[in-house]
Design a protein around this motif. Structure first.
Motif, PDB file in Angstrom:
ATOM      1  N   ASP A   1       0.551  -0.927  -0.191  1.00 16.05           N
ATOM      2  CA  ASP A   1      -0.367   0.188  -0.093  1.00 16.05           C
ATOM      3  C   ASP A   1       1.120   1.559   0.037  1.00 16.05           C
ATOM      4  O   ASP A   1       0.313   2.428  -1.361  1.00 16.05           O
ATOM      5  CB  ASP A   1      -0.685  -0.120   0.951  1.00 16.05           C
ATOM      6  CG  ASP A   1      -1.792  -1.443   1.244  1.00 16.05           C
ATOM      7  OD1 ASP A   1      -1.548  -1.620   0.020  1.00 16.05           O
ATOM      8  OD2 ASP A   1      -2.380  -0.890   2.130  1.00 16.05           O
ATOM      9  N   PHE A   2       1.667   1.491   1.055  1.00 15.59           N
ATOM     10  CA  PHE A   2       3.081   2.461   0.971  1.00 15.59           C
ATOM     11  C   PHE A   2       3.420   2.537  -0.301  1.00 15.59           C
ATOM     12  O   PHE A   2       3.614   3.848  -0.780  1.00 15.59           O
ATOM     13  CB  PHE A   2       3.932   2.576   2.378  1.00 15.59           C
ATOM     14  CG  PHE A   2       4.877   3.713   2.306  1.00 15.59           C
ATOM     15  CD1 PHE A   2       4.517   5.020   3.116  1.00 15.59           C
ATOM     16  CD2 PHE A   2       5.781   3.640   1.987  1.00 15.59           C
ATOM     17  CE1 PHE A   2       4.666   5.780   2.979  1.00 15.59           C
ATOM     18  CE2 PHE A   2       6.891   4.988   1.837  1.00 15.59           C
ATOM     19  CZ  PHE A   2       5.860   5.358   2.497  1.00 15.59           C
ATOM     20  N   VAL A   3       3.633   1.547  -0.860  1.00 14.82           N
ATOM     21  CA  VAL A   3       4.676   1.847  -1.946  1.00 14.82           C
ATOM     22  C   VAL A   3       3.638   1.968  -3.596  1.00 14.82           C
ATOM     23  O   VAL A   3       3.963   3.050  -4.087  1.00 14.82           O
ATOM     24  CB  VAL A   3       5.425   0.677  -2.298  1.00 14.82           C
ATOM     25  CG1 VAL A   3       6.249   0.607  -4.072  1.00 14.82           C
ATOM     26  CG2 VAL A   3       6.404  -0.271  -1.232  1.00 14.82           C
ATOM     27  N   GLU A   4       2.621   1.839  -3.963  1.00 19.45           N
ATOM     28  CA  GLU A   4       1.804   1.493  -4.691  1.00 19.45           C
ATOM     29  C   GLU A   4       1.326   3.412  -4.635  1.00 19.45           C
ATOM     30  O   GLU A   4       1.599   3.786  -5.542  1.00 19.45           O
ATOM     31  CB  GLU A   4       0.475   0.905  -4.607  1.00 19.45           C
ATOM     32  CG  GLU A   4      -0.524   1.116  -6.020  1.00 19.45           C
ATOM     33  CD  GLU A   4      -1.257   0.253  -5.846  1.00 19.45           C
ATOM     34  OE1 GLU A   4      -2.293   0.582  -6.118  1.00 19.45           O
ATOM     35  OE2 GLU A   4      -1.706  -0.357  -4.605  1.00 19.45           O
ATOM     36  N   LEU A   5       0.951   3.498  -3.371  1.00 18.68           N
ATOM     37  CA  LEU A   5      -0.150   4.636  -2.910  1.00 18.68           C
ATOM     38  C   LEU A   5       1.225   5.595  -2.196  1.00 18.68           C
ATOM     39  O   LEU A   5       0.616   7.765  -2.808  1.00 18.68           O
ATOM     40  CB  LEU A   5      -0.886   4.827  -1.799  1.00 18.68           C
ATOM     41  CG  LEU A   5      -1.631   4.186  -2.668  1.00 18.68           C
ATOM     42  CD1 LEU A   5      -2.653   3.191  -0.988  1.00 18.68           C
ATOM     43  CD2 LEU A   5      -2.595   3.935  -3.085  1.00 18.68           C
TER      44      LEU A   5
END
Length: 428
Positions: free
Chosen positions: A390-394
């Protein structure tokens, strides 16, 4: 597995991930592909908690896990750029052991290793090392300060160019570039030299996470990174200033030490989505496990009304004084009940939690850095690899859009990627 204490119960997670090498390798690969500085492994050398209240221990996943140096040695062979940092205790090791093991990992990883210095605090650990009770607080930290002095001295045993490997003259190393430490102190007598050559990054990165007076002094004298557990920006600014102001008396500048705040982001494409993720994670927290994590700071609270106020801790007898004080201050400041406090801690343990969109998380990170409350962040995902993804994508695209995060590694070693100078040898 993640920082959330109920993460193993998440329907998308493998319950035994903490014992599976492939789980760690997957996380390391994701982090390296996305140019994170380092992978950090916390550790304790015993089962983490008492079975207080009764039945809490069998509900916790903190009972079996892989030994961190063995694990990081395996990960070193499967990664190329990401830093590899692990915890080791100064209470239940000897300096030569630590200097040699971390020096060797630094060679295996080509200069990507770091040691997180801890003193240990629990009786469970003491029972595994011929002690009925762990060392008192002052002795642990006094020993730790001397321990780090010895380890850093051993890491300077060889000059960088000591090994000439001259086959014609039959000279393997230049005798003038070998240094015998000859340390004799209150807790240790260590002759040296170390049987590992000097690191490609000068020495392994030193990390420290304590907020005590002695802990801050160790950090100011030796460390490259402080991992800070701070939940309030004003107290974080004071701690940041306190640590940084100690550097000049040790012949160092503010740029020689990075303060990284633990951050648990729960991020969604909308705030409602993020809040729903938070709510789902809260449901995974067993009340007995929640009470067990308060035990080391407050004692057994199971006889009290869980929706009542948090009692003042006995700091003299608390396992981790700084944590006990921070938990109590948080509860007082925000009016948290016992139940609300253990839910807060179980979500991210001691770390700052931000729930919201990518912009919300990026705004918070910028605010803390611009206020000189942090130099960066130790991202502590609730459950792995999902919260990391989630952190990487967003969040990472938003940070890159703002010019706040790299697109590529700056160098080969962890020290280069952190922007830190190679330390001078004590014999230079």
């Amino acid at each position: 597995m993640g920082y959330h204490l109920g993460a193993w119960r998440h329907p998308d997670l493998r319950a035994d991930a903490a014992s599976q090498f492939d789980s760690y390798l997957n996380v390391a690969k994701i982090a390296e592909e996305n140019k994170f500085d380092l992978l950090f492994l916390a550790d304790g050398i015993g089962i983490r908690y008492d079975d207080v209240p009764k039945g809490s221990l069998c509900r916790s996943s903190h009972n079996v896990e892989l030994e961190p140096l063995t694990l990081l040695s395996a990960l070193a062979s499967r990664t190329r750029r990401i830093g590899l940092v692990a915890t080791a205790s100064t209470t239940y090791n000897e300096p030569y052991h630590i200097a040699r093991k971390y020096g060797s990992l630094d060679q295996i990883s080509a200069g990507r290793c770091g040691w997180n210095v801890v003193t240990s605090w629990s009786e469970q650990e003491a029972w595994n090392f011929n002690r009925a009770k762990h060392l008192d607080y002052d002795t642990r930290y006094e020993r730790a300060a001397e321990f780090v002095d010895v380890v850093t001295g051993l890491w300077d045993s060889w000059d960088a160019d000591a090994f000439v490997h001259d086959k014609e003259s039959s000279v393997f190393y230049d005798e003038s570039k070998l240094h015998v430490l000859g340390h004799v102190g209150k807790h240790f007598s260590v002759r040296g030299p170390l049987s590992v050559r000097r690191s490609a990054q000068g020495r392994p990165i030193l990390v420290q996470a304590g907020t005590s007076e002695v802990g801050q002094q160790i950090a100011a004298k030796h460390c490259d990174i402080v991992f800070a557990a701070q939940q309030n920006i004003e107290s974080a600014k004071k701690y940041y200033a306190s640590v940084k102001n100690r550097l000049s008396s040790n012949g160092r500048t503010e740029d020689d030490l990075l303060l990284m705040v633990g951050l648990t982001p729960i991020v969604g494409r909308t705030r409602d989505e993020a809040q729903e993720k938070y709510r789902q994670l809260e449901e995974l927290i067993d009340p007995l496990v929640g009470l067990s994590i308060l035990k080391r700071s407050f004692g057994d609270l199971s006889h009290l009304d869980l929706d009542g106020p948090v009692p003042k801790p006995d700091l003299e007898n608390a396992g981790l004084r700084s944590s006990a004080q921070m938990y109590y201050e948080t509860a007082q400041r925000e009016g948290l009940s016992i139940r609300q406090l253990y839910k807060r801690i179980a979500m991210a343990q001691e770390h700052l939690t931000v729930v919201g969109t990518a912009s919300d998380v990026a705004d918070a990170m910028e605010q803390w850095m611009d206020a000189k409350a942090a130099d960066g962040f130790n991202i502590a995902p609730t459950h792995l690899p999902h919260a990391l993804n989630d952190f990487v994508e967003l969040v990472l695209p938003e940070l890159r859009r703002r010019g706040r995060f790299r697109d590529e590694y700056e160098g080969e070693t962890l020290r280069e990627n952190l922007g830190l100078q190679v330390p001078r040898s004590m014999y230079a």
